[in-house]
Scaffold this active site. Structure first.
Site, PDB file in Angstrom:
ATOM      1  N   TRP A 168       0.906  -1.294   0.108  1.00 18.07           N
ATOM      2  CA  TRP A 168       0.154   0.174  -0.113  1.00 18.07           C
ATOM      3  C   TRP A 168       1.044   1.134   0.115  1.00 18.07           C
ATOM      4  O   TRP A 168       0.492   2.219  -0.504  1.00 18.07           O
ATOM      5  CB  TRP A 168      -0.860  -0.150   1.160  1.00 18.07           C
ATOM      6  CG  TRP A 168      -2.097   1.218   1.318  1.00 18.07           C
ATOM      7  CD1 TRP A 168      -3.161   1.360   0.708  1.00 18.07           C
ATOM      8  CD2 TRP A 168      -1.558   2.443   2.047  1.00 18.07           C
ATOM      9  NE1 TRP A 168      -3.399   2.605   0.992  1.00 18.07           N
ATOM     10  CE2 TRP A 168      -2.534   3.234   2.019  1.00 18.07           C
ATOM     11  CE3 TRP A 168      -0.530   2.537   3.064  1.00 18.07           C
ATOM     12  CZ2 TRP A 168      -2.747   4.318   2.767  1.00 18.07           C
ATOM     13  CZ3 TRP A 168      -0.683   3.984   3.545  1.00 18.07           C
ATOM     14  CH2 TRP A 168      -1.808   4.935   3.340  1.00 18.07           C
ATOM     15  N   HIS A 169       1.978   1.164   0.662  1.00 19.51           N
ATOM     16  CA  HIS A 169       2.832   2.355   0.736  1.00 19.51           C
ATOM     17  C   HIS A 169       3.465   2.636  -0.565  1.00 19.51           C
ATOM     18  O   HIS A 169       3.549   3.803  -0.930  1.00 19.51           O
ATOM     19  CB  HIS A 169       3.898   2.245   2.116  1.00 19.51           C
ATOM     20  CG  HIS A 169       3.542   2.651   3.198  1.00 19.51           C
ATOM     21  ND1 HIS A 169       2.971   1.704   3.968  1.00 19.51           N
ATOM     22  CD2 HIS A 169       3.565   3.823   3.888  1.00 19.51           C
ATOM     23  CE1 HIS A 169       2.701   2.236   5.094  1.00 19.51           C
ATOM     24  NE2 HIS A 169       3.036   3.773   5.047  1.00 19.51           N
ATOM     25  N   ASP A 170       3.813   1.568  -1.287  1.00 18.49           N
ATOM     26  CA  ASP A 170       4.577   1.700  -2.371  1.00 18.49           C
ATOM     27  C   ASP A 170       5.109   0.212  -3.075  1.00 18.49           C
ATOM     28  O   ASP A 170       5.213  -0.637  -2.376  1.00 18.49           O
ATOM     29  CB  ASP A 170       6.082   2.518  -2.527  1.00 18.49           C
ATOM     30  CG  ASP A 170       6.266   3.211  -3.645  1.00 18.49           C
ATOM     31  OD1 ASP A 170       5.393   2.981  -4.705  1.00 18.49           O
ATOM     32  OD2 ASP A 170       7.283   4.210  -3.838  1.00 18.49           O
TER      33      ASP A 170
END
Length: 519
Positions: A405-407
């Protein structure tokens, strides 16, 4: 400061990254991309807050419903922010809505496909976000011209993704409940005796839910679980929730059930005095961040990897203050948008409820860090996978999702798995020593465990977000293979042991005052 200022021999490597500041003629380290966006647009964001509040007052005077106003303002805002790219967002949210609606009679299949598609959007956006509309259809070329104030729409879509899942999963669960009971009971007809939150005092002017002369205010937990009438899960309410402007960009995250409840009932926690104090604390935090960025250039040092010939102590401080800056750069935007939401009579969770440096437990640390996200993953990932019964499986799933989700980076996925690996010793050790909590040495043994915990948490986060592989290898090599490094390691362990004792006493003090935030 010694490791990152003009007096350091490596200053020439990163001085070009620094910008002109405003405090006593000093330069400012504005090299962090995320915080630079927020800092450079701070005045513009305050302008949006003022415009939104004024229009809300006018809408009340014109008797426009709250949800209709949220939808109208949200559509205008997202178009101004993302331009025609907002249609990409609308495409994703519509497909997710369609999956939930079409497969509502098959809840397991619906939730599985919903998760597959929603997680897939992260990869789709990463790969195809630069595809132009004209490359799809020539007649859409005019849509490539206006990309809004923020061209990177995909970055903020990640928060929309969480709200997409919240709405559609809550709808599927609610529909399944109705199918089993054959009874759609609206919220206003539910007879619930809810406990009044200890943090707030009822005001005579606060709206109440009255059921057969029983006055009640729902707690946050009850707002999550209290069933809504199925008609509330409409496409209009869906968009009003997804595009709710104060929380659109970075949250905090509020579930659909909670959002709908607060849209109809103002909580007693919403007061002018509380909002004013919260706003003043926000300004104070912003000024603290400005002072640090003007005097401690550790972000620029990390970006330029300018730690040649630095001692283990200096490298560790570069990493340590990087972590503090990460904490502040997230806390300040989250508090600004929460302040905006509070001024709009919606009280979302506080994302940072404890200072980053006041943590000695990995488990408790993640409960306090991005708390609304933590509650979200527990509700929609951890508990459905079995909760504490399958803690390892649930933790791996949670941190894998958090990393993706972050990257979309393998480094962050390794970070997520490392966090789970580092949590295991604490979980095992806690179970082993808990029976001995009555002994005099129990507190000191816990403090030693806290030292190990803090080191492991720092290593995982320094690797994932600050120093990277090169800096982490140099720090560990110098710290464990040189005389100065070993001395530093021993002294820092003593300092952390003392700090852990202080943390224990702070929590005991909170308990004596009736405060228990479980982190």
């Amino acid at each position: 400061m010694d490791a990152s200022n003009e007096t350091n021999p490596n200053y020439y490597i990163y001085q070009g990254i620094l910008s002109q500041g405003w405090i006593f003629g000093r330069k400012v380290d504005n090299s962090d991309n995320q915080y630079r966006f927020f800092r450079d647009n701070f005045v513009l964001l305050l302008g949006f807050v003022a415009i939104h509040k004024c229009l809300r007052i006018i809408s009340k005077y014109l008797k426009i419903s709250r949800l209709n106003f949220d939808l109208g303002f949200g559509v205008c805002f997202v178009f101004a922010v993302h331009g025609f790219n907002c249609f990409r967002i609308l495409c994703h949210v519509s497909i997710a809505y369609g999956i939930a609606r079409l497969l509502k009679n098959k809840p397991i299949i619906a939730q599985t496909l919903l998760w597959i598609y929603c997680v897939g959007t992260l990869f789709i956006n990463d790969r195809y976000r630069l595809v132009k509309f004209s490359q799809v259809f020539d007649f859409l070329s005019f849509m490539d011209g206006f990309k809004g104030l923020i061209e990177r729409w995909d970055v903020f879509f990640n928060f929309t993704l969480l709200r997409m899942l919240s709405f559609n999963i809550d709808f599927i669960r609610r529909y399944e409940t109705i199918e089993h009971s054959n009874n759609d009971i609206p919220l206003t007809n539910i007879k619930t005796k809810a406990k009044i939150s200890e943090e707030v005092t009822l005001s005579p002017n606060v709206p109440r839910i009255t059921n057969n002369d029983v006055t009640s205010i729902l707690t946050e937990r009850e707002r999550l679980d209290t069933p809504l009438p199925i008609s509330d899960y409409s496409f209009k309410n869906y968009l009003s929730y997804l595009l709710y402007t104060p929380l659109y960009i970075v949250g905090p995250i509020i579930t659909f059930n909670d959002f709908m409840y607060q849209s109809n009932h103002t909580l007693p926690s919403i007061t002018f005095k509380r909002n004013l104090i919260y706003g003043l604390r926000l300004i104070f935090c912003f000024l603290v961040m400005e002072f640090i960025l003007h005097y401690i250039y550790v972000v620029a040092v990390s970006k330029a990897k300018a730690w040649h010939n630095d001692t283990p102590f200096q490298i560790s401080m570069i990493g340590f203050f990087n972590l503090n800056i990460i904490w502040l750069k997230l806390l300040i935007p989250w508090r600004l948008f929460r302040f905006w939401s509070l001024c709009d009579d919606i009280d979302p969770p506080e994302n940072m409820i404890r200072c980053m440096d006041n943590n000695n437990s990995g488990l408790q640390f993640w409960r306090a860090w991005h708390r609304s996200f933590n509650k979200w993953v527990i509700r929609y990932i951890y508990v459905p996978l079995g909760g504490s019964k399958y803690r390892l499986l649930g933790s791996l799933a949670v941190f894998s999702f958090v990393a993706i989700w972050h990257d979309i980076e393998l480094r962050l996925l390794f970070w997520g798995w490392a966090v789970v690996l580092f949590l295991l010793p604490e979980i095992v050790a806690t179970k082993l020593v808990y029976p001995y909590r009555g002994n005099w040495w129990y507190r000191h043994l816990c403090a030693l465990g806290a030292v190990v915990n803090i080191w492991m948490m720092m290593i995982a986060n320094l690797f994932g977000f600050c120093l990277g592989k090169d800096g982490m290898v140099k720090l560990l090599t110098d710290m464990l293979t040189t005389f100065d490094g070993i001395i530093f390691f021993i002294l820092s362990a003593v300092c952390l042991f003392i700090a852990a004792q202080v943390m224990f006493e702070l929590r005991e003090s909170e308990k004596r005052r009736g405060v228990n935030v479980k982190c």
